[in-house]
Scaffold this motif. Sequence first.
Motif, PDB file in Angstrom:
ATOM      1  N   UNK A  68      -1.622   6.075   6.002  1.00  0.00           N
ATOM      2  CA  UNK A  68      -2.395   6.763   4.320  1.00  0.00           C
ATOM      3  C   UNK A  68      -2.643   4.968   4.013  1.00  0.00           C
ATOM      4  N   UNK A  69      -1.765   4.306   4.002  1.00  0.00           N
ATOM      5  CA  UNK A  69      -2.021   2.979   3.337  1.00  0.00           C
ATOM      6  C   UNK A  69      -3.875   2.347   3.799  1.00  0.00           C
ATOM      7  N   UNK A  70      -3.953   2.354   5.605  1.00  0.00           N
ATOM      8  CA  UNK A  70      -5.878   2.784   5.685  1.00  0.00           C
ATOM      9  C   UNK A  70      -6.872   2.354   4.584  1.00  0.00           C
ATOM     10  N   UNK A  71      -6.395   4.431   4.868  1.00  0.00           N
ATOM     11  CA  UNK A  71      -7.124   4.962   3.677  1.00  0.00           C
ATOM     12  C   UNK A  71      -7.368   4.455   1.823  1.00  0.00           C
ATOM     13  N   UNK A  72      -6.065   4.358   1.983  1.00  0.00           N
ATOM     14  CA  UNK A  72      -6.143   3.606  -0.006  1.00  0.00           C
ATOM     15  C   UNK A  72      -6.601   2.378   0.518  1.00  0.00           C
ATOM     16  N   UNK A  73      -6.972   1.488   1.422  1.00  0.00           N
ATOM     17  CA  UNK A  73      -7.312  -0.402   1.587  1.00  0.00           C
ATOM     18  C   UNK A  73      -9.102  -0.139   0.892  1.00  0.00           C
ATOM     19  N   UNK A  74      -9.407   1.023   2.100  1.00  0.00           N
ATOM     20  CA  UNK A  74     -10.867   1.451   2.800  1.00  0.00           C
ATOM     21  C   UNK A  74     -10.852   1.740   1.068  1.00  0.00           C
ATOM     22  N   UNK A  75     -10.804   2.194   0.244  1.00  0.00           N
ATOM     23  CA  UNK A  75     -10.585   3.467  -0.865  1.00  0.00           C
ATOM     24  C   UNK A  75     -10.346   2.114  -2.612  1.00  0.00           C
ATOM     25  N   UNK A  76     -10.387   1.055  -1.283  1.00  0.00           N
ATOM     26  CA  UNK A  76     -10.078  -0.022  -2.884  1.00  0.00           C
ATOM     27  C   UNK A  76      -8.565   0.297  -3.998  1.00  0.00           C
ATOM     28  N   UNK A  77      -8.032   1.641  -3.146  1.00  0.00           N
ATOM     29  CA  UNK A  77      -7.208   2.216  -4.495  1.00  0.00           C
ATOM     30  C   UNK A  77      -5.495   1.886  -4.133  1.00  0.00           C
ATOM     31  N   UNK A  78      -5.084   1.910  -5.593  1.00  0.00           N
ATOM     32  CA  UNK A  78      -3.968   1.803  -5.467  1.00  0.00           C
ATOM     33  C   UNK A  78      -2.369   2.570  -5.681  1.00  0.00           C
ATOM     34  N   UNK A  79      -1.423   2.294  -4.872  1.00  0.00           N
ATOM     35  CA  UNK A  79      -0.994   3.610  -4.438  1.00  0.00           C
ATOM     36  C   UNK A  79      -0.340   4.244  -6.125  1.00  0.00           C
ATOM     37  N   UNK A  80       0.004   3.578  -6.442  1.00  0.00           N
ATOM     38  CA  UNK A  80      -0.021   4.480  -7.877  1.00  0.00           C
ATOM     39  C   UNK A  80      -1.223   5.199  -8.350  1.00  0.00           C
ATOM     40  N   UNK A  81      -2.396   4.772  -8.189  1.00  0.00           N
ATOM     41  CA  UNK A  81      -3.968   5.129  -8.848  1.00  0.00           C
ATOM     42  C   UNK A  81      -3.547   6.839  -7.500  1.00  0.00           C
ATOM     43  N   UNK A  82      -2.590   7.216  -6.846  1.00  0.00           N
ATOM     44  CA  UNK A  82      -3.370   8.977  -6.994  1.00  0.00           C
ATOM     45  C   UNK A  82      -2.663   9.589  -6.972  1.00  0.00           C
ATOM     46  N   UNK A  83      -3.230  10.504  -7.987  1.00  0.00           N
ATOM     47  CA  UNK A  83      -2.365  12.088  -8.650  1.00  0.00           C
ATOM     48  C   UNK A  83      -2.294  12.935  -8.237  1.00  0.00           C
ATOM     49  N   UNK A  84      -2.689  13.363  -6.757  1.00  0.00           N
ATOM     50  CA  UNK A  84      -2.126  14.201  -6.526  1.00  0.00           C
ATOM     51  C   UNK A  84      -1.818  13.594  -5.085  1.00  0.00           C
ATOM     52  N   UNK A  85      -0.993  14.648  -4.245  1.00  0.00           N
ATOM     53  CA  UNK A  85      -0.945  15.115  -2.486  1.00  0.00           C
ATOM     54  C   UNK A  85      -1.220  16.165  -2.385  1.00  0.00           C
ATOM     55  N   UNK A  86      -2.401  16.150  -1.490  1.00  0.00           N
ATOM     56  CA  UNK A  86      -2.477  17.588  -0.125  1.00  0.00           C
ATOM     57  C   UNK A  86      -1.853  17.093   0.838  1.00  0.00           C
ATOM     58  N   UNK A  87      -0.549  18.276   1.419  1.00  0.00           N
ATOM     59  CA  UNK A  87       0.708  17.452   2.508  1.00  0.00           C
ATOM     60  C   UNK A  87      -0.025  18.396   3.501  1.00  0.00           C
TER      61      UNK A  87
END
Length: 414
Positions: free
Chosen positions: A285-304
């Motif tokens: 998850x951290x790696x995907x967010x980093x590649x996307x330039x996305x902060x954790x609080x920007x995630x609006x929904x998680x498909x588990x």
Amino acid sequence: MSEPHDRRAAVTGIGVVAPNGTTLDTFWKATKEGLSVLDRVTREGCEHLPLKVAGEVRGFDPAATIEERFLVQTDRFTHFAMAAADFALEDARLGQADTSEEPYSIGVVTAAGSGGGEFGQRELQQLWGKGSRFVGPYQSIAWFYAASTGQISIRRKFKGPCSVVASDEAGGLDALAHAARAVRRGTDVIVAGSTEAPLAPYSVVCQVGYQELSTVTDPSRAYRPFTEAACGFVPAEGGAMLVVEAERSARERGAPVRAYVAGHSATFTGASRWAESRDGLAQAIRGALDEAGCAPEEVDVVFADALGVPEADRAEALAIADALGAHGRRVPVTAPKTGIGRGYCAAPVLDTAAAVLALEHGVIPPTPGVFEVCHDLDLVTGRARAAELRTALVLSRGLMGSNSALVLRRGDAG
């Protein structure tokens, strides 16, 4: 990650062949309504096997969209793939794509966990029942993991980069990541995704050794992740194909961008080591967010991933919290696969299709059949939830130990 704006990997087309719908509209309607189609296994030869409940694709006629000469060469999992690819290309306004002038502009990448078990079983029965003269020549290729990639590219005359991810469930997300990276490197269009057909007797026998497989006979109780009653997962057939292309080519064609594949990462923690998957999935998850330039609080929904095994469910809930911090306990989480089953490599691709549609419509689909959640998650249950959605995180883990995370950003089609 920094990339030229016109090389951003855009999702412009989606095609599905799923237990709850063989068109995009029917799939989304059933997914949004939280409809469960899990039922008793009806495939011939499976009557006496321990697996009793699955997600079957019914009412699908491959001959309606695929030429006979391809049908006789291929297994059911490739029939699904060719049909879904057709639907995705049509959705992306590439249904009649002419690659004669630029034959290397379109490629194909698929993922497969089991290959063509039904075709292989039939030919082996011919071998042992009648002799080698009764085994068809396509036995050598129809069962193979790469068959869907090969047949789609041959049928559509796509000569761009073609590959297959032979992996466990997380390979479905990895295939989409391969597509996005090929686009960033210069390929205009990649048709990517996964379909599976694991419900033939031979294939089912191969699965009954999985300790995570649910053998519960009641369809309403067979697959209930994140609850005290979790008893394993229910398998499914079908899948989805997506058209992933450079934003430039979509704009030039006037095709709406449904979403962007913004980031991906994968790790490996070992077969059935579910407690260890907590760290591996969090790192993905951290790696995907980093590649996307996305902060954790920007995630609006998680498909588990939603395996339905208590230890695995706990590890996933903790991984989300580890990677997203306090936001991980507030972000809406959903698992629409509980209504259709877990289709191995195809499962996270169907989740990705649902996530793109959720971003477009501003609606989080519910988790069918799940009500009393026993983990610290804001799991969407009962009915769909309206929300302002810009970023979705799709998660997947495999029985053999792979972990994968994919970040999607909303496009302009919503």
